[in-house]
Design an enzyme around this catalytic site. Structure first.
Site, mmCIF file in Angstrom:
data_model
loop_
_atom_site.group_PDB
_atom_site.id
_atom_site.type_symbol
_atom_site.label_atom_id
_atom_site.label_comp_id
_atom_site.label_asym_id
_atom_site.label_seq_id
_atom_site.Cartn_x
_atom_site.Cartn_y
_atom_site.Cartn_z
ATOM 1 N N GLY A 69 0.815 -1.216 0.000
ATOM 2 C CA GLY A 69 0.000 0.000 0.000
ATOM 3 C C GLY A 69 0.844 1.261 0.000
ATOM 4 O O GLY A 69 0.517 2.236 -0.688
ATOM 5 N N GLN A 177 -7.375 0.131 3.759
ATOM 6 C CA GLN A 177 -8.191 -0.456 4.837
ATOM 7 C C GLN A 177 -9.573 -0.886 4.361
ATOM 8 O O GLN A 177 -10.238 -1.657 5.051
ATOM 9 C CB GLN A 177 -8.335 0.534 6.014
ATOM 10 C CG GLN A 177 -7.055 0.744 6.819
ATOM 11 C CD GLN A 177 -6.592 -0.504 7.584
ATOM 12 O OE1 GLN A 177 -7.316 -1.495 7.724
ATOM 13 N NE2 GLN A 177 -5.365 -0.477 8.080
ATOM 14 N N SER A 197 -3.471 -3.082 -0.494
ATOM 15 C CA SER A 197 -2.354 -3.848 0.076
ATOM 16 C C SER A 197 -2.801 -5.279 0.359
ATOM 17 O O SER A 197 -3.905 -5.510 0.852
ATOM 18 C CB SER A 197 -1.900 -3.172 1.370
ATOM 19 O OG SER A 197 -0.949 -3.977 2.020
ATOM 20 N N SER A 198 -1.917 -6.233 0.080
ATOM 21 C CA SER A 198 -2.264 -7.656 0.205
ATOM 22 C C SER A 198 -2.327 -8.140 1.650
ATOM 23 O O SER A 198 -3.219 -8.901 2.018
ATOM 24 C CB SER A 198 -1.214 -8.457 -0.585
ATOM 25 O OG SER A 198 -1.122 -9.775 -0.169
ATOM 26 N N HIS A 199 -1.389 -7.652 2.502
ATOM 27 C CA HIS A 199 -1.316 -8.242 3.851
ATOM 28 C C HIS A 199 -2.433 -7.771 4.780
ATOM 29 O O HIS A 199 -2.534 -8.229 5.913
ATOM 30 C CB HIS A 199 0.068 -8.014 4.481
ATOM 31 C CG HIS A 199 0.328 -6.609 4.938
ATOM 32 N ND1 HIS A 199 0.277 -6.240 6.263
ATOM 33 C CD2 HIS A 199 0.643 -5.484 4.258
ATOM 34 C CE1 HIS A 199 0.570 -4.953 6.378
ATOM 35 N NE2 HIS A 199 0.792 -4.479 5.171
ATOM 36 N N THR A 235 11.774 -6.872 -10.467
ATOM 37 C CA THR A 235 11.137 -8.069 -11.009
ATOM 38 C C THR A 235 9.786 -8.274 -10.332
ATOM 39 O O THR A 235 9.675 -8.163 -9.111
ATOM 40 C CB THR A 235 12.051 -9.293 -10.766
ATOM 41 O OG1 THR A 235 13.309 -9.008 -11.385
ATOM 42 C CG2 THR A 235 11.459 -10.564 -11.331
ATOM 43 N N CYS A 322 5.571 4.133 19.416
ATOM 44 C CA CYS A 322 6.272 4.777 20.517
ATOM 45 C C CYS A 322 7.507 5.487 19.973
ATOM 46 O O CYS A 322 8.215 4.949 19.135
ATOM 47 C CB CYS A 322 6.676 3.679 21.488
ATOM 48 S SG CYS A 322 8.016 4.083 22.561
HETATM 49 C C1 LIG Z 1 -4.610 3.340 5.336
HETATM 50 C C2 LIG Z 1 -3.294 2.680 5.059
HETATM 51 N N1 LIG Z 1 -2.612 3.021 3.954
HETATM 52 C C3 LIG Z 1 -1.445 2.445 3.626
HETATM 53 C C4 LIG Z 1 -0.883 1.480 4.431
HETATM 54 C C5 LIG Z 1 0.430 0.880 4.047
HETATM 55 O O1 LIG Z 1 0.281 -0.406 3.499
HETATM 56 P P1 LIG Z 1 1.549 -1.376 3.390
HETATM 57 O O2 LIG Z 1 1.835 -1.862 4.781
HETATM 58 O O3 LIG Z 1 1.121 -2.456 2.471
HETATM 59 O O4 LIG Z 1 2.667 -0.576 2.837
HETATM 60 C C6 LIG Z 1 -1.538 1.101 5.618
HETATM 61 C C7 LIG Z 1 -0.933 0.125 6.529
HETATM 62 O O5 LIG Z 1 -1.058 0.204 7.730
HETATM 63 C C8 LIG Z 1 -2.785 1.707 5.930
HETATM 64 O O6 LIG Z 1 -3.473 1.381 7.027
#
Ligand SMILES: Cc1ncc(COP(=O)(O)O)c(C=O)c1O
Length: 379
Positions: A69, A177, A197-199, A235, A322
């Site tokens: 992301g 999100q 974002s995949s994770h 790649t 933190c």
């Molecule tokens: C709103 C938002 N944008 C972007 C990201 C970043 O995504 P990534 O961890 O895949 O770089 C996050 C991750 O916490 C997110 O919550």
């Protein structure tokens, strides 16, 4: 460990892991190579691209795969803004974006772009009037995140899209999100570009996607880039993308079922905790992601709550990391009008598709024990 930090990251799903393993063995060729191994990888890559285009009701030519992301946000914004800078140098975003968006705009500010940082109200929502007043002849792009990652407030993208389109301004949204949790249709929302974002949706880490309408001009962030039609260097991670596609499909196909599940857990949690007069709900009462619950325990730093809960076997998150011992106040909380001390009180509970009512029941009971000890110490 009861994991309640799914907005930070999710475990990979069984099917995504299976596809990742199989694809790593079958589609290992470099998708840019001209031999058969490369062509096989390229076929898989293009099939994933077509599927992602369908998920957002876009065109497959507009899907670019990235490392996540953050990279999607950075590359999409840079590539679009640089290509349209002849029209003007004014950009609009909000004060509550993810750092990958905020930092890109700070960089652009240093390069001479003028950025309007829209404020939000006490629920985290932008005011449409502020957006309308901020637009000038020089405005080239508006970037507004779909949902805030700390308190879950969902912005009215369709309404924003209408205003922005009418003025011929580009519209980007960080949908990290929301993708897979809320239906996203680029045409209905008036979006020119978005990030995924995949994770965050049970896919592997280090993979992401970006959609840029193929009807919009953009410039490679780094001239000479050849992969992903010049959008991104490196790649292409075909096995990761195949697993990401499977994970995304599972989420997109189950949005309603998952949201009903999240809503019932959310109700259970809020009805028990917010009646405790030490706990304050943060976020919008209705326009909020069901899976993200922002809470503030009055007088207690979020970091302390997080560590106490960790000791009892729960993984939750505080609003922000933190910094050198003292917790930095959450930017979102400051933006919604909380004092720095109140901002440091934020805790975020985020639900996953496998979270159970028993886990939430246990969490409520343990948080109440922590609160009663706090109360006795403080009074
Ligand atoms: C709103 C938002 N944008 C972007 C990201 C970043 O995504 P990534 O961890 O895949 O770089 C996050 C991750 O916490 C997110 O919550």
């Amino acid at each position: 460990m009861v994991y309640l930090d799914y907005a930070a990251s999710t475990p990979i799903s069984d099917s995504a892991l299976r596809v990742f393993t199989e694809s790593s063995k079958r589609f290992y060729g470099n998708a840019s190579s001209l031999h058969d191994a490369g062509s096989h990888a390229k076929e898989m890559l293009e099939a994933c691209r077509r599927q992602f285009a369908q998920f957002v009701n876009g065109e497959s030519k507009g899907i670019y795969f990235t490392s996540g992301g953050s990279e999607s946000n950075h590359l999409a914004l840079q590539s679009l803004i640089r290509a349209h800078s002849v029209k003007g140098k004014h950009l609009i975003t909000t004060s509550t974006e993810h750092p990958s968006v905020t930092n890109t705009f700070l960089l652009l500010e240093n390069e001479g772009y003028h950025v309007t940082w829209l404020p939000v109200d006490s629920t985290g929502m932008i005011r449409i009037k502020d957006l309308e007043e901020a637009i000038t002849e020089e405005t080239i792009l508006v970037s507004i995140g779909h949902a805030n990652s700390e308190i879950g407030t969902i912005q009215p993208l369709a309404q924003i899209g209408n205003i922005v389109k009418e003025k011929g301004i580009l519209f980007h949204s960080d949908c990290v999100q929301t993708f897979g949790k809320v239906p996203i249709n680029v045409k209905e929302l008036g979006l020119d570009s978005l990030s995924i974002s995949s994770h965050k949706l049970y896919g592997p880490k280090g993979v992401g996607a970006c959609y840029i309408s193929p009807h919009i001009r953009w410039e490679p962030s780094i001239p000479g880039t050849s992969h992903e039609s010049g959008f991104r260097q490196g790649t292409v991670n075909v096995p990761g993308i195949a697993a990401f596609t499977v994970a995304a499909e599972e989420m997109v196909n189950n949005i309603d079922r998952n949201n009903n599940h999240f809503l019932s857990l959310r109700k259970q949690l809020l009805s028990e905790l917010v009646e405790e007069n030490w706990v304050v709900y943060e976020g919008h009462p209705t326009h909020s992601l069901p899976s993200i619950i922002g809470l503030r325990v009055k007088g207690i730093e979020g970091q302390y709550m997080m560590l106490e809960l960790n000791g009892k076997g729960y993984a939750i998150s505080t609003g922000s990391a933190c910094s050198t011992g003292k917790q930095a106040p959450s930017k979102t909380m400051i933006s919604i009008g909380r004092s720095p001390d109140e901002a440091r009180e934020l805790i975020r509970i985020s639900l996953g598709v496998t979270t159970t009512t028993d886990e939430i029941k246990g969490f409520i009971s343990d948080i109440k024990i922590i609160l009663s000890i706090m109360k006795s110490v403080k009074t």
